[in-house]
Design a protein around this motif. Structure first.
Motif, PDB file in Angstrom:
ATOM      1  N   ALA A 127      -1.476   4.749   3.438  1.00 33.69           N
ATOM      2  CA  ALA A 127      -2.044   3.531   4.019  1.00 33.69           C
ATOM      3  C   ALA A 127      -1.195   3.062   5.206  1.00 33.69           C
ATOM      4  O   ALA A 127      -1.729   2.660   6.242  1.00 33.69           O
ATOM      5  CB  ALA A 127      -2.118   2.435   2.962  1.00 33.69           C
ATOM      6  N   ARG A 178      -2.237   2.875   9.073  1.00 36.55           N
ATOM      7  CA  ARG A 178      -2.068   1.616   9.791  1.00 36.55           C
ATOM      8  C   ARG A 178      -1.351   1.826  11.111  1.00 36.55           C
ATOM      9  O   ARG A 178      -1.745   1.287  12.134  1.00 36.55           O
ATOM     10  CB  ARG A 178      -1.241   0.660   8.949  1.00 36.55           C
ATOM     11  N   GLY A 209       0.827  -1.196   0.000  1.00 35.27           N
ATOM     12  CA  GLY A 209       0.000   0.000   0.000  1.00 35.27           C
ATOM     13  C   GLY A 209       0.857   1.239   0.000  1.00 35.27           C
ATOM     14  O   GLY A 209       2.058   1.178   0.233  1.00 35.27           O
TER      15      GLY A 209
END
Lengths: 274, 261
Positions: free
Chosen positions: A13, A17, A9
């Motif tokens: 992303a 996360r 990603g």
């Protein structure tokens, strides 16, 4: 020790996360703190402190601190266990998914096999240990068998359930569009039961890691279960805890891999986009 | 329109009945239903719940065999579902794991057509139902109206001779329903399709049908027929439309009244 594996990603992303991961670390951090304080207060002399375990984990992984029989052997044990877990799991999936599809789809196969399998299912995997040692000998093959057995039932049952609960409407829709009989298997049954199959695979893989310790308890020189048993015999609790942590992380990362595949294959299902 | 109706019947039901066994009791869902449908006709089945209109449709679709009488398609007995009779369900029945494009291509692909043929057919019918922008969306990303457009395109793309529609717009809001009714009529006009449409709305039946078949329950049966002679396009608000609605309403009502007395 919590090494975060960066998934695929973009940068955003990964950032999201890590931000999400931040909350997930609160409870483990609090537990570590409680553990540390309890040991510091002298509540148990048999359990090492988190710092000692951490130091031992480093030695277990790369050596250079104690340089004993277990130093720098983590990868050996980890790979030995992984081989059995993934091997047993893969074999279980290979047998249980087609069998589950068959039981779910075919009434005579179900009549033949379902009662027997339902009767075998409640028998705990641990109860199979003595028999499996007789059948497969003392050692890795027995562990492999137990992992297979542990992963088998959740995959089988969820696959069967998935096939049985395919919306009848979809069969009607397929047949009025010219897709009848066995052609429906790949075009309707398989895709429609995929969510359940994945639930089974996740449960099965979890159980495979669960069972590996039992499987490696006797007669296996290498493996995380063997490390834990050795640690117990030698009264080296830090070794036991290290083994537990490695299994936890390995199991977690395995599950993440299955989830990643699942989210890709089931992106059509609103309840599976996680 | 009248020239179409003189052709041989595409569908013929002769004394069709359906009896179910439910906990040992026999339930007669449909009795002695006879009906002739000609190619290009738009027939609406109307009646209260339990009048057997869905059962009749499912027998024509081939999902259920009749327990009495004969159901003939092009003079041959109906033996199970087939692509010549496409069904549009009230709950859509789309394949959730396929995109709009793939759902519409399901029939042609199941019949083993060439990829290029499929793509061409699918593109044509996606355009026809106005879903070009959503071609790669999954069903769960669509509104109810859009899902029903996919379901209609799916049977059209499969060369259905008859489209069977089981209260297809019943779950939609009024505005969407009106739009879909208009679009369905446009498609029907441009393709020469034969449609059997189950509804419980008198207005919907009069708006759409060449012929309204009135059904009544206990046991489910065909009580009568009503030919709608209003010119198309029909205006729901016109006095003529209202007159027909009143007449058909009175008929439906009298059937119910007769039944209860």
């Amino acid at each position: 020790m919590a090494t975060e594996a960066a998934g695929p990603g973009g940068g955003a992303a990964i950032a999201r996360r890590l931000l999400g991961g931040w909350k997930a670390l609160i409870v483990p951090a609090l537990l570590l703190l409680a553990w540390h304080l309890a040991i510091a207060a002298g509540m148990s002399r048999l359990i090492p402190s988190p710092a000692e375990v951490a130091r031992y984990m480093v030695d277990f992984a790369v050596g250079g601190i104690w340089d004993d029989a277990f130093s720098a052997t983590l990868h050996i044990h980890l790979f030995a266990s992984m081989g059995r877990v993934y091997g047993g799991f893969a074999l279980a999936a290979l047998v249980a998914v087609p069998l589950g599809l068959l039981i779910g789809r075919n009434d005579s196969v179900r009549a033949l096999l379902d009662p027997f399998l339902q009767m075998m299912r409640p028998i705990p995997v641990t109860a199979w240990l003595p028999l499996s040692m007789i059948l497969f000998g003392l050692g890795p093959r027995s562990a492999f068998f137990l992992v297979f057995l542990g992963a088998f039932y959740p995959i089988l049952l969820n696959t069967t359930f998935g096939v049985r609960s395919v919306d009848r409407r979809l069969f009607e829709a397929a047949s009025m569009l010219g897709c009848t009989g066995s052609a429906q298997f790949f075009r309707v049954v398989l895709p429609a039961s995929l969510p359940s199959i994945f639930t089974g695979l996740r449960l099965g893989l979890g159980l495979a890691w669960f069972v590996i310790v039992v499987g490696e308890m006797t007669g296996v020189p290498q493996g995380l279960g063997a490390v834990i048993m050795d640690g117990r015999t030698l009264s080296r609790t830090e070794l036991v805890i290290c083994g537990m942590i490695v299994i936890g992380i390995a199991g977690f990362l395995s599950d993440r891999c299955v989830v990643a595949v699942m989210n890709r294959l089931l992106r059509w299902s609103p309840s599976h986009v996680a | 329109m009248s020239s179409r109706m003189e052709e041989i019947p595409i569908l013929e039901l002769r004394g069709v009945g359906k009896t179910y066994a439910l906990n040992g009791a026999r339930i007669e869902a449909l009795a002695g239903a006879s009906l002739v449908v000609r190619k290009g006709e738009f027939v609406c089945l109307i009646g209260a719940s339990g009048c057997g209109k869905s059962t009749l449709l499912r027998i024509v679709a081939g999902f259920e065999p009749p327990s009495a009488g004969e159901a003939l398609m092009w003079s041959k007995p109906i033996a199970g579902p087939a692509p010549d009779r496409g069904m549009v369900f009230q709950d859509y029945g789309l394949f959730p794991w396929l995109t709009v494009r793939q759902n519409i291509g399901f029939g042609p692909s199941a019949r083993g057509l060439h990829r290029d043929r499929i793509a061409e057919t699918v593109a044509r019918f996606i355009d026809m139902v106005g879903l070009a922008r959503f071609a790669d969306a999954f069903p769960h990303q669509l509104s109810g109206g859009m899902k029903q457009r996919v379901a209609i395109a799916r049977v059209l793309a499969n060369d259905a001779d008859i489209v069977l529609m089981d209260e297809p717009f019943g779950a939609l809001d009024a505005m969407t329903r009106e739009r879909l009714q208009d679009d369905l009529l446009d498609i029907w006009k441009s393709t020469g399709l034969t449609v059997i449409f189950v509804t419980h709305s008198i207005e919907e039946a009069i708006l759409l049908a060449d012929r309204v078949v009135v059904m009544e329950p206990g046991p489910g049966r065909i009580a009568g027929e009503y030919r709608v002679e209003l010119p198309r396009p029909r205006d729901v608000a016109s006095p003529e439309f209202n007159a027909v609605r009143r007449e058909l309403g009175a008929r439906l009502h009298s059937h119910h009244a007769r039944k209860t007395t």
